[in-house]
Design a protein around this motif. Structure first.
Motif, PDB file in Angstrom:
ATOM      1  N   MET A  50       0.903  -1.227  -0.017  1.00 54.31           N
ATOM      2  CA  MET A  50       0.008  -0.063   0.098  1.00 54.31           C
ATOM      3  C   MET A  50       0.960   1.332  -0.096  1.00 54.31           C
ATOM      4  SD  MET A  50      -2.958  -0.578  -0.183  1.00 54.31           S
ATOM      5  CE  MET A  50      -3.754   1.088   0.120  1.00 54.31           C
ATOM      6  N   LEU A  51       2.072   1.071   0.743  1.00 56.58           N
ATOM      7  CA  LEU A  51       3.041   2.586   0.533  1.00 56.58           C
ATOM      8  C   LEU A  51       3.528   2.559  -0.698  1.00 56.58           C
ATOM      9  CD1 LEU A  51       4.456   4.774   2.365  1.00 56.58           C
ATOM     10  CD2 LEU A  51       6.209   2.841   2.614  1.00 56.58           C
ATOM     11  N   VAL A  52       3.811   1.579  -1.189  1.00 61.32           N
ATOM     12  CA  VAL A  52       4.345   1.720  -2.917  1.00 61.32           C
ATOM     13  C   VAL A  52       3.392   2.462  -3.735  1.00 61.32           C
ATOM     14  CG1 VAL A  52       5.220   0.500  -4.869  1.00 61.32           C
ATOM     15  CG2 VAL A  52       6.069  -0.400  -2.563  1.00 61.32           C
ATOM     16  N   LEU A  53       2.189   1.778  -3.523  1.00 62.33           N
ATOM     17  CA  LEU A  53       0.880   2.342  -4.413  1.00 62.33           C
ATOM     18  C   LEU A  53       0.578   3.685  -3.904  1.00 62.33           C
ATOM     19  CD1 LEU A  53      -1.460   1.911  -6.296  1.00 62.33           C
ATOM     20  CD2 LEU A  53      -2.768   1.240  -4.409  1.00 62.33           C
ATOM     21  N   MET A  54       0.536   4.060  -2.586  1.00 60.57           N
ATOM     22  CA  MET A  54       0.292   5.573  -2.429  1.00 60.57           C
ATOM     23  C   MET A  54       1.447   6.363  -2.680  1.00 60.57           C
ATOM     24  SD  MET A  54      -2.829   5.307  -1.548  1.00 60.57           S
ATOM     25  CE  MET A  54      -2.942   6.977  -1.159  1.00 60.57           C
ATOM     26  N   GLY A  55       2.670   5.913  -2.536  1.00 56.75           N
ATOM     27  CA  GLY A  55       4.059   6.648  -2.750  1.00 56.75           C
ATOM     28  C   GLY A  55       3.883   7.164  -4.571  1.00 56.75           C
ATOM     29  N   MET A  98       2.321   9.503   7.191  1.00 56.77           N
ATOM     30  CA  MET A  98       1.468   8.442   8.198  1.00 56.77           C
ATOM     31  C   MET A  98       1.515   6.856   7.944  1.00 56.77           C
ATOM     32  SD  MET A  98      -2.065  10.573   8.779  1.00 56.77           S
ATOM     33  CE  MET A  98      -2.069  12.104   9.544  1.00 56.77           C
ATOM     34  N   MET A  99       1.680   6.589   6.733  1.00 53.75           N
ATOM     35  CA  MET A  99       1.697   5.338   6.113  1.00 53.75           C
ATOM     36  C   MET A  99       3.258   4.650   6.413  1.00 53.75           C
ATOM     37  SD  MET A  99      -0.627   5.138   2.707  1.00 53.75           S
ATOM     38  CE  MET A  99      -0.569   3.140   2.780  1.00 53.75           C
ATOM     39  N   ILE A 100       4.026   5.478   6.299  1.00 49.71           N
ATOM     40  CA  ILE A 100       5.238   4.927   6.599  1.00 49.71           C
ATOM     41  C   ILE A 100       5.750   4.208   7.799  1.00 49.71           C
ATOM     42  CG2 ILE A 100       7.788   5.749   6.602  1.00 49.71           C
ATOM     43  CD1 ILE A 100       7.197   7.867   4.449  1.00 49.71           C
TER      44      ILE A 100
END
Length: 576
Positions: free
Chosen positions: A128-133, A297-299
């Motif tokens: 999800m972090l990769v996607l949001m990034g 926040m996701m990190i």
């Protein structure tokens, strides 16, 4: 940083998708920064001057740019999703491959529940972090930095508001993120705990019901469930504060821009369109900061997941493959234990001490002893599920520590103490060790294992469904199917770890007689509790407290070994 290593590994795998994401994100951000200026020109040069042609021309440009922005954003999300899904797929595959190389000791060190969580929930956080990034990483800084530049260019005096509003937004978001980090760490640990409790209860459901402990187990699960709920509520409470605070800052900023901008318009030092453009740039700056903060926040949670994933990926198996592994076996079917000592991690005393015996090709060697004598440990050392503490275990003329794992396992047919069947059919389970086995070979193995009759009695025969773990067949049927599965493989060595315990005496006798005639030339290592199972063995190893206290045939041991006579007397009431 572990998280950064995982992300860069994902980028290297799908570098083309990453480049396309960067290009489309930059295109979207540039178009977003151009739109307020054109909007200002429409107001100042078109609407206020009554120039309809300018309105139509600039309005058409805005429409085309907006369309381009939508397309660029959609393509960035598309390729970003592809990159994120590929990263998740590769991570899950790497974790599975690493866990597959673990010994039983390594699996227990992490715990099955934790390994499952790491391969699902933790990977999902990184994914999800990769996607949001990919969605925000490029556009957020460009909108924030580019918005500041364009706002100053629009009006330097009004841009002083930026130096108050933006630091305020960063401060608020920073405080919230700093509070989230320890909660995310706690949340992942509690998810591990609830998975562990759930797995234990499902696996031990029969024990729970047999001891009427449903209420106790519900309370234990409720405690773990409440722990997860509490951590998630604390996370939710911080998120609840985030958006009202952000909207308060955004609305207050809009009021401040209009308030001070209106005064400048009234003084004639600022045009209306420029003020509106400045307001849009300020909103873009705040939106960029908010997106970057949301990503921040996701990190922490992704970083926790990345750390746990890396722990698995970097864990060196305790049973390591030799760099000079030998795929050959010069003495197929021969097993030699030479002064073997083995101690479980953390144990004070060894479970095996100085164990030595030999099983020649085609022989049946039985191992018998009291509970806890180390019989199953010997079985686990043959296919190298553990490494010996000292001494050597040789299979096929090669030390198992120097043998190629695939060649070693291919030479052994193991029937474990607790036979496990996989979801599928009877045929798919029997072909587990030999995928190209014919139906005739399956039936021959079933006949030897005394399982053919109950398989024929089923409506679909070999295609009858088997539930996960073999829960839809009886214990004796499950044990016979596990024996048949090993027989289908036709290896030079068969290892039976108390594999006849669920069989009645008649079935046990028929099975042993069938093995003598149908599996000629195969070495059989048999762990048994019943003396009747091993009377005809070529050699019997008597264990007591991890030591070999007797070695010979049934008759020889009856005549010379007190420990063996005690076992025989207790089971068969034989007077010697």
């Amino acid at each position: 940083m572990k998280l950064w290593r995982l992300i860069t590994a994902a980028i290297r795998t799908s570098w083309l998708a990453f480049i396309l994401v960067v290009v489309f994100q930059m295109t979207q951000a540039l178009l977003s920064l151009m739109l307020p200026t054109i909007n200002a020109d429409i107001i100042d040069e078109g609407v206020l001057q009554g120039d309809t042609d300018t309105i139509w021309r600039l309005g058409g440009e805005m429409l085309l740019m907006s369309l381009g922005q939508v397309i660029a954003n959609a393509l960035a999300i598309l390729f970003g999703a592809r990159l994120a899904m590929t990263a998740g797929r590769d991570l899950r595959a790497r974790i599975f491959a690493r866990v597959s190389s673990f010994s039983e000791r390594d699996v227990q060190r992490f715990g099955p529940a934790s390994l499952i969580t790491r391969n699902t929930n933790d990977v999902q956080q990184v994914q999800m972090l990769v996607l949001m990034g990919c969605t925000m990483l490029m556009s957020a800084p460009m909108l924030a930095i580019g918005g500041v530049v364009m706002a100053i260019r629009a009006d330097a005096e009004l841009s002083r508001l930026i130096w108050i509003i933006v630091p305020l937004m960063v401060l608020v978001m920073g405080v919230i993120v700093s509070r989230l980090v320890p909660i995310f760490v706690l949340l992942q640990d509690r998810i591990d705990r609830i998975n562990q409790v759930m797995r234990e209860q499902l696996t031990g459901i029969r024990v729970v019901r047999a001891f009427v402990q449903e209420r106790r187990e519900r309370a234990r699960f409720q405690q773990a469930n409440d722990g997860v709920t509490d951590a998630m509520l604390r996370t939710g409470n911080l998120f609840v504060l985030t958006f009202p605070l952000v909207m308060l800052i955004v609305n207050a900023s809009s009021v401040a821009v209009i308030w001070f901008g209106a005064q400048l318009v009234d003084d004639g030092t600022l045009e209306v369109g420029t003020m509106m453009a400045f307001l849009q740039y300020l909103m873009q700056i705040l939106f960029g900061v908010m997106m970057a903060t949301f990503l921040t926040m996701m990190i922490p949670r992704a970083a926790v997941g990345a750390r746990r994933i890396t722990e698995v990926l970097e864990a060196e198996p305790t049973v390591a493959t030799s760099t000079t592994a030998r795929p050959d076996q010069p003495e197929p079917g021969r097993i030699v234990f030479d002064d073997v000592t083995f101690t479980y991690p953390g144990a004070e005393t060894p479970v095996l001490q100085g164990v030595s015996f030999t099983a020649e090709p085609g022989e049946t060697v039985a191992i018998i002893g009291s509970t806890g004598a180390g019989k199953t440990t010997i079985v686990n050392l043959v296919p190298r599920l553990f490494d010996v503490s000292s001494g050597t275990v040789t299979v096929g003329g090669v030390d198992v520590r120097d043998a190629d794992e695939q060649a070693l396992w291919a030479s052994i047919g193991l029937v474990p103490q607790k036979p496990y069947l996989f979801s599928g059919t009877i045929a798919s389970n029997l072909r587990y060790g030999k995928e190209d086995a014919t139906d005739d070979e399956l039936w021959a193995a079933l006949e030897t294992a005394q399982a053919a009759d109950f398989v024929r009695a089923k409506d679909k025969g070999l295609e009858s469904p088997i539930a996960q773990g073999g829960t839809n067949v009886s214990g004796g049927q499950r044990q016979r199917l596990a024996i048949a599965r090993a027989l289908v493989k036709r290896p030079p060595i068969l290892v039976f770890d108390d594999s006849f315990s669920a069989l009645d005496l008649g079935t046990d006798a028929r099975l042993r007689a069938a093995l003598e005639t149908d599996v000629v030339g195969t070495t059989r290592l048999v762990v048994a509790q019943r003396v009747s199972t091993i009377v005809e063995a070529d050699r019997i190893v008597v264990l007591d407290d991890g030591r070999v206290v007797g070695l010979g045939t049934h008759d020889e041991l009856l005549a010379s070994n007190d420990t063996y006579r005690e076992i025989v007397d207790s089971q068969m009431a034989v007077e010697v």
